[in-house]
Scaffold this active site. Sequence first.
Site, mmCIF file in Angstrom:
data_model
loop_
_atom_site.group_PDB
_atom_site.id
_atom_site.type_symbol
_atom_site.label_atom_id
_atom_site.label_comp_id
_atom_site.label_asym_id
_atom_site.label_seq_id
_atom_site.Cartn_x
_atom_site.Cartn_y
_atom_site.Cartn_z
ATOM 1 N N CYS A 80 32.833 -66.208 -28.102
ATOM 2 C CA CYS A 80 32.835 -67.639 -28.871
ATOM 3 C C CYS A 80 32.225 -68.574 -27.711
ATOM 4 C CB CYS A 80 33.744 -68.055 -29.313
ATOM 5 S SG CYS A 80 33.435 -69.253 -30.367
ATOM 6 N N ARG A 139 33.942 -73.250 -34.805
ATOM 7 C CA ARG A 139 33.641 -74.121 -33.937
ATOM 8 C C ARG A 139 32.383 -73.424 -33.017
ATOM 9 N NH1 ARG A 139 34.855 -78.641 -33.844
ATOM 10 N NH2 ARG A 139 34.884 -78.859 -31.919
ATOM 11 N N HIS A 174 34.874 -64.035 -33.216
ATOM 12 C CA HIS A 174 35.270 -63.924 -32.705
ATOM 13 C C HIS A 174 35.256 -62.461 -32.972
ATOM 14 C CE1 HIS A 174 36.628 -67.366 -31.157
ATOM 15 N NE2 HIS A 174 36.675 -67.902 -32.154
ATOM 16 N N GLU A 176 38.004 -59.873 -32.124
ATOM 17 C CA GLU A 176 39.454 -60.226 -31.585
ATOM 18 C C GLU A 176 40.353 -59.932 -32.642
ATOM 19 O OE1 GLU A 176 37.305 -62.018 -29.866
ATOM 20 O OE2 GLU A 176 38.426 -63.810 -29.894
HETATM 21 N N1 GLN Z 1 33.918 -74.470 -29.146
HETATM 22 C C1 GLN Z 1 34.639 -73.648 -28.257
HETATM 23 C C2 GLN Z 1 33.960 -74.521 -27.007
HETATM 24 O O1 GLN Z 1 32.738 -74.804 -27.092
HETATM 25 C C3 GLN Z 1 34.097 -72.338 -28.475
HETATM 26 C C4 GLN Z 1 35.306 -71.997 -29.775
HETATM 27 C C5 GLN Z 1 36.326 -70.711 -30.374
HETATM 28 O O2 GLN Z 1 35.993 -70.189 -29.088
HETATM 29 N N2 GLN Z 1 36.497 -70.325 -31.056
HETATM 30 O O3 GLN Z 1 34.146 -73.890 -26.105
#
Ligand code: GLN
Length: 191
Positions: A80, A139, A174, A176
């Site tokens: 992410c 996100r 994720h 993890e």
């Molecule tokens: N939206 C976050 C970013 O731009 C990433 C979100 C996440 O790691 N769960 O860094």
Amino acid sequence: MAAKVGVLALQGDVREHAAALTELGAHPVDVRRPGDLGGIDALVLPGGESTTMSLLLESAELFEPVARRLAEGMPAFGTCAGMILLARDVVGGRPDQRTFGAVDITVRRNAFGRQVDSFETALEVPDLGQPPVDAVFIRAPVVERVGPEVEVLAKVGGAPVLCRQGPVLVAAFHPELSRDLRVHALFLGDL
Ligand code: GLN
């Protein structure tokens, strides 16, 4: 000997990655300052907030040393926000946000699941067989462009969510945060 795997420990879900690595028999090492990079065989970049991690990488004087290790071929796994940090180009980032460019992809921040912010899905990853991987998206970035050297290992709705370029693996989700350790195992298997 167990692989020593650094976990970038400036912000984000560091403990969850360390727990997954330990469970798989690797030796996780928190990376907070340049000296921590010395003995590691690979680096995990966790989920969290890529803009914050970019700023902290600079203030900890870690950006250049990590970039050097990546350029030398150190294996890395980003989830992410970690995927964003490893990408070549970011859309929707802060103007001063830096990335390592270790994977030739363009990502758009916060673009997956705009209405719901987060979701969980059963993700088909042909390399990992059955059952599908339990994938948690929060996100998450959308991969908008994939360069010729990049292997796409899984997609959601046509968008790549798990990609590999040489020794660098990136996931928009994720691994993890779920009990499914197969994506971490895939990364460790390449070390
Ligand atoms: N939206 C976050 C970013 O731009 C990433 C979100 C996440 O790691 N769960 O860094």
